[in-house]
Design a protein around this motif. Structure first.
Motif, mmCIF file in Angstrom:
data_model
loop_
_atom_site.group_PDB
_atom_site.id
_atom_site.type_symbol
_atom_site.label_atom_id
_atom_site.label_comp_id
_atom_site.label_asym_id
_atom_site.label_seq_id
_atom_site.Cartn_x
_atom_site.Cartn_y
_atom_site.Cartn_z
ATOM 1 N N ALA A 1 22.261 12.240 161.710
ATOM 2 C CA ALA A 1 20.966 11.954 160.604
ATOM 3 C C ALA A 1 20.467 10.737 160.792
ATOM 4 O O ALA A 1 19.425 10.418 160.499
ATOM 5 N N ARG B 1 17.312 10.184 163.022
ATOM 6 C CA ARG B 1 15.995 10.623 162.264
ATOM 7 C C ARG B 1 15.330 9.632 161.544
ATOM 8 O O ARG B 1 16.022 8.689 160.766
ATOM 9 N N THR C 1 13.068 18.196 162.732
ATOM 10 C CA THR C 1 12.585 17.576 161.407
ATOM 11 C C THR C 1 13.938 18.198 160.391
ATOM 12 O O THR C 1 14.556 18.907 160.673
ATOM 13 N N HIS C 2 13.771 17.498 159.342
ATOM 14 C CA HIS C 2 14.677 17.973 158.327
ATOM 15 C C HIS C 2 14.272 17.441 156.888
ATOM 16 O O HIS C 2 13.736 16.310 156.814
ATOM 17 N N HIS D 1 16.167 21.791 152.593
ATOM 18 C CA HIS D 1 17.740 21.795 152.610
ATOM 19 C C HIS D 1 18.174 22.392 151.314
ATOM 20 O O HIS D 1 19.165 23.347 151.346
ATOM 21 N N GLY E 1 17.763 22.921 156.179
ATOM 22 C CA GLY E 1 16.465 21.936 155.974
ATOM 23 C C GLY E 1 16.158 21.322 157.503
ATOM 24 O O GLY E 1 15.003 20.839 157.400
ATOM 25 N N LYS E 2 16.447 21.993 158.528
ATOM 26 C CA LYS E 2 16.020 21.707 159.852
ATOM 27 C C LYS E 2 15.060 22.726 160.564
ATOM 28 O O LYS E 2 14.838 23.941 160.294
#
Length: 523
Positions: free
Chosen positions: A265, A268, A298-299, A304, A390-391
């Protein structure tokens, strides 16, 4: 300049507050407001006036804001210029249909008209008989396909556009029409060229079920006569040739790129905290369709959380069903065969993501001896939460676009799809059983829906620039809460007294009231 004047009507004097102005050097009445009889004025001065004998609540804010935008774009006048001189204004009827589709899509024209304040501020004044579905279809039945396409092009040409980039998006479940003898009633998809920044439709095309998006996109590009970027969903990639030379932004199946899902993470970066709070992205490259291409992983913290909640609910439902089945088997009262139980287990566990963490096993060979065991793989559940929730993985050939531009372009499709879902469900009923959804009716219906989307997306863009981060649904919902209350007082010998007041406004509604100049339509 204002003054109070009295008018004698049937032997009684009624008072008006009159505002005057000079026009070409001559005094003229600019506006007047009815105050009532001498008794009414006296009661108002004393702070009284009695209790109203009845009240009526009308929708005001959403209707006034949409109608004001339609007037700003000169929609009715533009349509009348294309339709030609007719006994009834085609432009007025189509503009009204757009207004109703945007603000009250689930009711008939006549029912909506009876519950809106629009009848007060739309001029020339329309009778209730004129605002009916039957009359709308009668007035619009002679519009040709060429005229409908020109109406769309001329209206959207009046929309101020800042960003030149346009997108080709697809709404595959636009509408399912009532049964008809015509083959065109099977039309069920809509593709459109939209602006990248506001997802405002510029050109649209309704197509038959089964037509590849590549074909629809080519037709759109020909009508738009400009470069477009095709936006596609993960399930549409197989329909498109990414090497055709046309620009694209699309989604890829996450499971096909496990090496990207395991990226830390920390790799990002925040996209735009002001516009997309909690959204981070990794801008990198991967092999897609045999070529190394730019991809953006993207997250979203919000997505999420939503997916985690949905998964927890789905997993809980599955385990409850398995517990019930296990107890029934243990009691020895279940007489279904092993094959039938295997089918039941597949139905219970074959839910998105649930089958990744939940495994069920039958023991025993015949009814009465069968038993059920299941287990949840907590390690797989943790991987699911870390790697998938969330991705989203996007691919594009736009190396010149920022990550924000890529994400905004991809989300345009969902903004438009959400708006169309709000305007009508998956089934669009015919206005009356005796009428078919002919090709011409479908074209008119599609035009009304597209213009309603264009107007409301323009309004959402205006609100965004004013600092109000609202979806089209949220925007219209806030506006719809600005209602108009009609207070009817007992007669004092003359005409019944009526007073109209607006509901109180919260901070957001007051901003919208000023942004869309609702004071011009207020009572």
């Amino acid at each position: 300049m204002g003054s109070i004047v009295g008018k004698r009507i049937n032997g009684r004097t009624y008072y008006y507050f009159v505002e005057s102005a000079r026009v070409d050097g001559q005094p003229r009445i600019a506006a007047q407001r009815y105050l009532g009889s001498a008794e009414d004025v006296a009661a108002a001065v004393d702070g009284g006036g009695g209790m109203p004998e009845s009240t009526r609540q009308l929708s005001f804010g959403d209707a006034a804001a949409v109608w004001g935008t339609l007037e700003r774009l000169q929609v009715a006048r533009t349509i009348d210029e294309i339709a030609g001189q007719r006994k009834e204004s085609v432009g007025k009827h189509l503009a009204l249909a757009v207004l109703q589709r945007a603000t009250a899509p689930c009711v008939t024209l006549s029912d909506w008209w009876a519950e809106t304040a629009a009848e007060r501020f739309i001029r020339p004044k329309l009778s209730a008989e004129a605002v009916r579905d039957e009359n709308f279809w009668r007035v619009t039945r002679r519009l040709s396909r060429a005229q409908l396409e020109r109406i769309e092009e001329e209206v959207v040409a009046r929309i101020p556009l800042d960003a030149p980039a346009t997108l080709a998006v697809d709404i595959p479940n636009f509408a399912t029409y009532a049964e008809s003898d015509t083959a065109d009633a099977a039309l069920a998809g809509l593709s459109a060229v939209v602006t990248r920044d506001g997802a405002i439709p510029l050109v649209s095309h309704v197509y038959q079920r089964g037509v590849p998006f590549e074909v629809a996109a080519s037709r759109l590009a020909a009508r738009h006569r400009g470069e477009v970027t095709v936006v596609f969903d993960a399930g549409q990639q197989a329909q498109l040739d990414l090497d055709s030379g046309r620009h694209f932004v699309g989604a890829l199946p996450l499971a096909d790129y496990p090496e990207l899902l395991t990226r830390s993470a920390s790799q990002r970066a925040p996209v735009d905290p002001a516009r997309f709070a909690g959204l981070t992205a990794l801008d990198t490259h991967a092999v897609v369709s045999g070529m190394r291409r730019r991809v953006v992983l993207t997250h979203s913290a919000r997505l999420h959380a939503a997916q985690a909640r949905g998964f927890a609910q789905a997993l809980s439902t599955a385990t409850r069903q398995l517990d019930g089945l296990a107890l029934t088997l243990e009691a020895g009262t279940h007489r279904r065969t092993r094959e039938q139980l295997v089918t039941d287990l597949a139905r219970i566990t074959r839910v998105r993501w649930v089958d990744r963490v939940l495994t069920a096993r039958l023991t025993g060979g015949k009814p009465g001896e069968l038993r059920l065991e299941y287990r949840i793989d907590e390690a797989a559940r943790a991987r699911l939460d870390e790697e998938f929730f969330g991705k989203q993985l996007l691919v594009t050939d736009h190396d010149d676009w920022s990550v924000l531009d890529v994400i905004t372009a991809y989300r345009a499709r969902y903004h438009l799809d959400s708006t169309f879902r709000m305007f009508h469900g998956s089934f669009v009923a015919a206005p009356a059983p005796r009428w078919d959804w002919t090709e011409q009716r479908i074209a008119v219906h599609s035009l009304v829906s597209t213009l309603a989307a264009a107007v409301t997306h323009l309004m959402r863009q205006d609100a965004d620039r004013a600092g109000l981060d609202l979806s089209v649904r949220e925007l219209l919902e806030q506006l719809s809460r600005i209602g108009e209350t009609v207070l009817r007082y007992p007669s004092t010998g003359g005409r019944p007294r009526t007073r109209r007041v607006l509901t109180s406004l919260n901070g957001t509604q007051r901003q919208l009231f000023e942004l869309f100049n609702l004071a011009a339509y207020a009572p």
